[in-house]
Design a protein around this motif. Structure first.
Motif, short mmCIF file in Angstrom:
data_model
loop_
_atom_site.label_atom_id
_atom_site.label_comp_id
_atom_site.label_asym_id
_atom_site.label_seq_id
_atom_site.Cartn_x
_atom_site.Cartn_y
_atom_site.Cartn_z
N LEU A 1 19.46 26.05 9.52
CA LEU A 1 19.26 26.54 10.89
C LEU A 1 18.93 25.39 11.84
CD1 LEU A 1 17.18 29.79 10.32
CD2 LEU A 1 19.43 29.65 11.38
N SER B 1 17.81 34.75 11.35
CA SER B 1 17.53 33.53 12.12
C SER B 1 16.34 33.73 13.04
CB SER B 1 18.76 33.15 12.96
OG SER B 1 19.85 32.83 12.14
N ASP C 1 23.37 34.00 13.07
CA ASP C 1 23.41 34.88 11.89
C ASP C 1 24.85 35.14 11.46
OD1 ASP C 1 20.69 35.22 11.57
OD2 ASP C 1 20.58 36.99 12.84
N ALA D 1 20.56 33.56 18.49
CA ALA D 1 20.19 33.92 17.12
C ALA D 1 21.22 34.84 16.46
CB ALA D 1 18.81 34.57 17.11
#
Length: 276
Positions: free
Chosen positions: A181, A208, A198, A194
């Motif tokens: 990440l 995330s 993902d 986010a």
């Protein structure tokens, strides 16, 4: 063109501030902007001024030799920086319900943190964030107030903050997810929120965001807005094997980037067949 073509603008003093320019894009995307500074800035009327802040990145050094640009180095340990950081620390400490400004020791504790910060504002910001989250602010102040070199202080603060981030650093899957990440964000090539992260990395929904929520001292992110680091020194810390030789949060960018590339190809492959 707007600045030079409208007479009304020529009668006003105009100051345009470009902050943290070194965090804008990549070397390639910045090149056109640098050309603008070099070739077009001299054509601006004298009532227009730009104030640009940046770390001394390699591609910005070309600006130093230009007659129409005045360079000033802001030193973190200057008296002015020390005063500003000291004021910030006292102001933020006064907001903490767990600390009493009328306590005789309040001033000495604020001073100990200001002395430890040594004018380094990002250190002070992280220290205040730790105080706001901590249950024992007096003990936290004592731990943060050790006198060391600025870079060591910053590393220690990042270390303390990451340890308190409620991430299980003993779990291999958790560490791998963190590295992947953060590597995606630190590469600064794809501005994704986010949900998009993902999808790209094939994580479960909100996986995330769960990690990002634990890293709010370092990141700005939501389900809708792009994930960004708050300060580039955090990236320097995570990616440096010399500064994080045995820490579980060290990121081997070459390894993680290969994994990200595979995910990108997989996404392109799916997109190709979706269009048939």
């Amino acid at each position: 063109e707007l600045m030079t073509s409208r007479p009304a603008l020529k009668r006003q003093r105009i100051l345009i501030i470009l902050d943290a320019l070194d965090e804008y894009g990549t070397y390639e995307t910045r090149s056109s902007l640098l050309q603008l500074f070099v070739n077009e800035f001299p054509k601006l009327p004298p009532n227009v001024r730009f104030l640009i802040t940046s770390r001394p990145e390699g591609d910005f050094r070309v600006l130093r030799s230009l007659d129409h640009i005045e360079e000033r180095e802001l030193k973190h340990d200057s008296e002015a920086s020390r005063r500003d950081v000291s004021l910030y620390i006292r102001t933020e400490m006064a907001k903490l319900p767990s600390l009493d400004v009328n306590d005789p020791s309040f001033g000495s504790r604020a001073k100990s943190l200001a002395d430890a910060a040594d004018g380094l504002f990002i250190w002070a910001v992280l220290a205040m964030d730790l105080l706001r989250k901590g249950l024992m602010p007096v003990q936290t102040i004592a731990e943060l107030a050790a006198n060391k070199k600025p870079i060591e202080k910053l590393d220690d603060t990042y270390k303390v903050a990451l340890k308190s981030a409620e991430i299980d650093w003993t779990d291999r899957h958790t560490k791998d997810r963190f590295a992947l990440l953060l590597s995606l964000i630190l590469s600064n090539r794809m501005l994704l929120n986010a949900s998009e992260i993902d999808q790209l990395l094939q994580f479960k929904e909100d996986r995330s965001m769960i990690t990002f929520d634990k890293l709010q001292s370092f990141l700005s992110c939501s389900a809708e807005s792009a994930a960004r680091i708050l300060h580039k020194s955090f990236a320097d810390y995570l990616l440096s094997p010399a500064r994080t030789p045995s820490e579980p949060w060290y990121i081997d960018s070459s390894k993680e980037n290969r994994i990200i590339i595979r995910h990108c190809f997989a996404a392109m492959h799916e997109l190709r067949f979706d269009n048939y």
